[in-house]
Design an enzyme around this catalytic site. Structure first.
Site, PDB file in Angstrom:
ATOM      1  N   GLN A  13      32.272  80.107   3.003  1.00 23.80           N
ATOM      2  CA  GLN A  13      32.016  80.520   1.617  1.00 23.80           C
ATOM      3  C   GLN A  13      30.651  80.037   1.124  1.00 23.80           C
ATOM      4  OE1 GLN A  13      34.724  79.856  -2.139  1.00 23.80           O
ATOM      5  NE2 GLN A  13      33.568  77.979  -1.826  1.00 23.80           N
ATOM      6  N   LEU A  81      26.534  72.300   6.091  1.00 23.58           N
ATOM      7  CA  LEU A  81      27.778  72.737   5.446  1.00 23.58           C
ATOM      8  C   LEU A  81      28.924  72.863   6.452  1.00 23.58           C
ATOM      9  CD1 LEU A  81      26.371  75.614   3.180  1.00 23.58           C
ATOM     10  CD2 LEU A  81      26.250  73.130   2.849  1.00 23.58           C
ATOM     11  N   ALA A  83      31.899  72.058   8.863  1.00 21.98           N
ATOM     12  CA  ALA A  83      32.872  70.960   8.888  1.00 21.98           C
ATOM     13  C   ALA A  83      34.258  71.491   9.212  1.00 21.98           C
ATOM     14  CB  ALA A  83      32.928  70.257   7.524  1.00 21.98           C
ATOM     15  N   THR A 126      31.825  65.275  -0.598  1.00 25.81           N
ATOM     16  CA  THR A 126      32.983  65.839  -1.293  1.00 25.81           C
ATOM     17  C   THR A 126      33.681  64.846  -2.210  1.00 25.81           C
ATOM     18  OG1 THR A 126      35.285  66.490  -0.865  1.00 25.81           O
ATOM     19  CG2 THR A 126      34.182  65.360   0.894  1.00 25.81           C
ATOM     20  N   GLU A 128      36.648  64.382  -2.227  1.00 28.25           N
ATOM     21  CA  GLU A 128      37.723  63.744  -1.453  1.00 28.25           C
ATOM     22  C   GLU A 128      37.349  62.309  -1.071  1.00 28.25           C
ATOM     23  OE1 GLU A 128      40.950  64.678  -0.386  1.00 28.25           O
ATOM     24  OE2 GLU A 128      40.606  66.103  -1.987  1.00 28.25           O
ATOM     25  N   TYR A 150      39.933  63.444   6.458  1.00 29.68           N
ATOM     26  CA  TYR A 150      38.774  64.250   6.065  1.00 29.68           C
ATOM     27  C   TYR A 150      37.864  63.446   5.124  1.00 29.68           C
ATOM     28  CZ  TYR A 150      36.230  67.838   3.413  1.00 29.68           C
ATOM     29  OH  TYR A 150      35.255  68.577   2.777  1.00 29.68           O
ATOM     30  N   LYS A 154      34.037  62.232   5.885  1.00 28.69           N
ATOM     31  CA  LYS A 154      32.940  62.647   4.995  1.00 28.69           C
ATOM     32  C   LYS A 154      32.232  61.438   4.390  1.00 28.69           C
ATOM     33  CE  LYS A 154      32.675  67.218   4.793  1.00 28.69           C
ATOM     34  NZ  LYS A 154      31.407  67.974   4.862  1.00 28.69           N
ATOM     35  N   HIS A 180      35.080  74.012  -5.316  1.00 28.86           N
ATOM     36  CA  HIS A 180      34.349  75.187  -5.797  1.00 28.86           C
ATOM     37  C   HIS A 180      34.877  76.392  -5.034  1.00 28.86           C
ATOM     38  CE1 HIS A 180      32.190  72.802  -2.858  1.00 28.86           C
ATOM     39  NE2 HIS A 180      31.718  73.918  -2.335  1.00 28.86           N
TER      40      HIS A 180
END
Ligand code: G4F
Length: 339
Positions: A13, A81, A83, A126, A128, A150, A154, A180
């Site tokens: 995306q 980007l 991942a 992120t 997260e 995750y 990150k 997003h």
């Protein structure tokens, strides 16, 4: 001179929206994507740029491949980007997630240092990483306390970005992005699962969708706004880390209600906990069930971001409201289902 950007994960995306933005600014865009005979470029087609970008085989697990792509393409900017980005899956594949999401970023940073330390680097970090932090809303100075493999992976990549910046002087920025979404979102994520599922139900193509925790809250913005922030970070005078968020949180339940309205279903809730159901009051049919399969092993703090620094220093802000975002996604899914 034409600027060249390498976007890892261009088929996702954010990759599609970022590539479109950069092409519009006159960049030469190279998209890194895992070698695969079945590479799916549907998102690049959807935004009308599949013929305008070059795709390079890029494997985050392979340092020598990363090095040779960067040596060959000589980008001015790299946006990382790519991942394993599904939080739920990371509980089942923690080592693979760490290899791609944590070490993958370190491999790119190391390659930049070797090939050309003037290449600017954006790391897709992120919300997260905040996980179970005790501060709300979360900003660049909030404590990190990731609650998933995750998030942990990150966070390693985030700190490596900061360290390469401090130790080696790289222009490396970490964008700490809250959720997003868009019509290009994958159906493994809750927003698109809801809009896709309810659109299909409204058209009689499906009976019911199953969801996890209806009361989980997220800060949901529009993906095309967020890629603008990524680009702005790399145009700054000095490399910095920034939170991008709307500053407002909504529950999965709120999202279902707004999506149901957008596809003209009259959703009412019955029951509680795992037995709760979403009913279409016009037909009396159950259209949403709760399933423990979609609950996360660990999830506590509602995530909501404070993007004041990005507003102040980059002039960035999220432009799409929550109702507008849900409506945009639901209408796109209705259109798709009708086709
Ligand atoms: O849509 P989600 O799977 O997104 P999540 O886990 O917040 O992560 C996304 O956003 C992060 C921040 O930008 C990214 F780093 C990450 O890569 C990814 O893009 O889940 C959102 C919420 C969660 O609280 C989850 O527990 O929805 C809840 N949920 C409830 N039912 C569900 C479901 N999530 C999914 N995927 N599927 C469900 O049925």
């Amino acid at each position: 001179m034409t600027r060249r950007a390498l976007i890892t994960g261009i088929t996702g995306q954010d990759g599609a929206y970022l590539a479109r933005l950069l092409l519009g600014k006159g960049y030469d865009v190279v998209g890194g994507s895992r070698p695969s005979p079945a590479r799916d470029l549907w998102r690049l087609r959807a935004v009308g740029i599949d013929r305008d970008v070059r795709i390079a085989d890029l494997e985050l697990l392979d340092s020598s491949n990363i090095l040779s792509v960067i040596e060959r393409e000589r980008p001015h900017e790299i946006y990382n980007l790519a991942a394993q980005s599904v939080v739920h899956s990371s509980f089942r594949t923690p080592v693979l997630t760490g290899d791609a999401d944590a070490l993958g970023a370190a491999r790119i940073l190391e390659a930049i240092r070797k090939v050309d330390s003037s290449i600017r680097f954006y790391q897709a970090s992120t919300s997260e990483m905040f996980g179970d932090t005790d501060e709300s809303p979360q900003s660049e100075t909030s404590a990190f306390c990731p609650r998933s493999p995750y998030g942990v992976a990150k966070l390693y990549a985030h700190w490596m970005t900061v360290n390469f910046r401090n130790a080696d002087g790289l222009f490396a920025c970490s964008g700490i992005l809250f959720n997003h979404e868009s019509p290009l979102r994958g159906r493994e994520f809750v927003t698109r699962k809801i809009t896709h599922g309810l659109a299909a139900i409204a058209l009689g193509q499906c009976d019911c969708i199953e969801l996890g925790n209806l009361d989980a809250r997220r800060d949901w913005g529009f993906a095309a706004d967020y890629v603008e922030g990524m680009w702005k970070m790399l145009q700054g005078k000095a490399p910095q880390d920034y939170v991008l968020a709307t500053g407002r949180s909504h529950s999965v339940r709120n999202f279902c209600e707004a999506a149901a309205t957008a596809v003209d279903l009259d959703l009412v809730w019955q029951g509680a906990g795992i037995d709760e159901k979403g009913i279409d009051s016009r037909t009396g049919r159950t259209i949403i069930r709760v399933s423990s399969d979609f609950y996360r092993p660990t999830e506590r703090q509602p995530l909501v971001g404070n993007a004041a620094k990005a507003g102040r220093e980059l002039g960035w802000r999220s432009t799409m409201s929550f109702p507008e975002l849900v409506r945009t996604m639901a209408e796109a899914d209705l259109k798709l289902a009708r086709r």
